[in-house]
Scaffold this active site. Structure first.
Site, PDB file in Angstrom:
ATOM      1  N   ASN A 112       0.848  -1.185   0.000  1.00 43.26           N
ATOM      2  CA  ASN A 112       0.000   0.000   0.000  1.00 43.26           C
ATOM      3  C   ASN A 112       0.888   1.240   0.000  1.00 43.26           C
ATOM      4  O   ASN A 112       2.110   1.155   0.077  1.00 43.26           O
ATOM      5  CB  ASN A 112      -0.970  -0.006   1.182  1.00 43.26           C
ATOM      6  CG  ASN A 112      -0.257  -0.114   2.521  1.00 43.26           C
ATOM      7  OD1 ASN A 112       0.800   0.474   2.727  1.00 43.26           O
ATOM      8  ND2 ASN A 112      -0.835  -0.877   3.438  1.00 43.26           N
ATOM      9  N   ASP A 135       1.360  -9.008   1.384  1.00 40.77           N
ATOM     10  CA  ASP A 135       2.089  -7.907   2.022  1.00 40.77           C
ATOM     11  C   ASP A 135       2.386  -8.242   3.481  1.00 40.77           C
ATOM     12  O   ASP A 135       3.523  -8.118   3.961  1.00 40.77           O
ATOM     13  CB  ASP A 135       1.245  -6.638   1.922  1.00 40.77           C
ATOM     14  CG  ASP A 135       2.000  -5.369   2.318  1.00 40.77           C
ATOM     15  OD1 ASP A 135       3.216  -5.459   2.551  1.00 40.77           O
ATOM     16  OD2 ASP A 135       1.369  -4.309   2.384  1.00 40.77           O
ATOM     17  N   GLY A 140      -6.273 -10.162  -5.675  1.00 37.76           N
ATOM     18  CA  GLY A 140      -6.643 -10.329  -4.283  1.00 37.76           C
ATOM     19  C   GLY A 140      -7.584  -9.230  -3.821  1.00 37.76           C
ATOM     20  O   GLY A 140      -8.589  -8.939  -4.469  1.00 37.76           O
ATOM     21  N   GLY A 174      -2.769  -9.983   3.400  1.00 35.07           N
ATOM     22  CA  GLY A 174      -2.407 -10.931   2.363  1.00 35.07           C
ATOM     23  C   GLY A 174      -0.912 -11.131   2.231  1.00 35.07           C
ATOM     24  O   GLY A 174      -0.191 -11.315   3.215  1.00 35.07           O
ATOM     25  N   SER A 197      -2.287  -6.017  -7.967  1.00 38.24           N
ATOM     26  CA  SER A 197      -3.679  -5.574  -8.151  1.00 38.24           C
ATOM     27  C   SER A 197      -4.718  -6.685  -8.058  1.00 38.24           C
ATOM     28  O   SER A 197      -5.903  -6.440  -8.269  1.00 38.24           O
ATOM     29  CB  SER A 197      -3.864  -4.834  -9.488  1.00 38.24           C
ATOM     30  OG  SER A 197      -3.249  -3.572  -9.431  1.00 38.24           O
TER      31      SER A 197
END
Length: 230
Positions: free
Chosen positions: A26, A36, A121, A34, A119
């Protein structure tokens, strides 16, 4: 980039021994959900501290940090767009996200890069449209190392595996509808590439693969391809 340098592998991206993993981050770069979250957890708190020093990142851009406790030497943090209907330039932002990540790989002379599905999920970019952008952007980039696509969802795994197989099988432009294949001349392929992409619900009527990449086709494109088949 050559298709021979691209691999699709279902795996835990935090365990891959590559020069860099590309994290779908982000704007704050301070961790999210997820993949990240998984990358931040596996890399340790040092990754969070390094990201805090970067001051965030614009959408469509990338920044790089060490990988810390990951097997990967680096993490490339890429801010890809969330899908909001296609009215705010999501396609251009997604292309920019992939290009900026590969630009950093070139600058650092990295020999291998593993991509999470940007992009997808929770960002909900339609699978077929995202796959088309991903493949064409990566194939057109001058990066010469190994690229590993690491799908998490079954849908992405199916799409990316299908595209990889067909790109390797198509020395000439070929239109695919299910398992049916129709070879087309290059001048016809150019006309098909110029046609509009399918609209919602984004399920392609057909795919065209060839040396220059991959395209989704509408029914109009499929009919044209069949009418002028080699």
């Amino acid at each position: 980039m050559r298709i021979e340098n691209i691999v699709v592998r279902r795996a835990d991206i935090t365990t891959l021994c590559v020069n860099a993993v590309v994290n779908s981050a982000n704007r704050s770069l301070l961790g999210g959900g997820g993949v990240d979250r998984a990358i931040h957890c596996a890399a340790g708190r040092e990754l969070l501290w390094a990201c805090a020093d970067l001051g965030g990142c614009e959408e469509g851009k990338s920044k790089i940090t060490p990988g810390f406790r990951l097997p990967a030497k680096y993490v490339i943090h890429t801010v890809a767009p969330a899908w909001t209907g296609g009215r705010r330039g999501e396609a251009d932002l997604l292309r920019s996200a992939y290009r900026s990540a590969l630009d950093l790989a070139c600058e650092r002379d990295l020999k291998s890069v593993a991509f999470s599905m940007l992009s997808r999920g929770i960002h909900r970019y339609p699978a077929e449209a995202a796959a088309e952008i991903t493949w064409n952007t990566v194939l057109s980039h001058p990066y010469e190392g190994l690229v590993i696509f690491v799908p998490y969802a079954e849908e992405d795994d199916r799409l990316f595996t299908m595209i990889a197989k067909r790109l390797r099988a198509s020395p000439v432009p070929t239109v695919w509808m299910g398992d049916e294949e129709v070879a087309v001349r290059e001048e016809v392929a150019a006309s098909l590439r110029a046609l509009p992409r399918p609209e919602e619900p984004f399920a392609a009527a057909a795919w065209m693969t060839g040396p220059e990449g991959v395209w989704r086709l509408t029914e109009e494109g499929l009919v044209l391809a069949r009418s002028v088949a080699v």
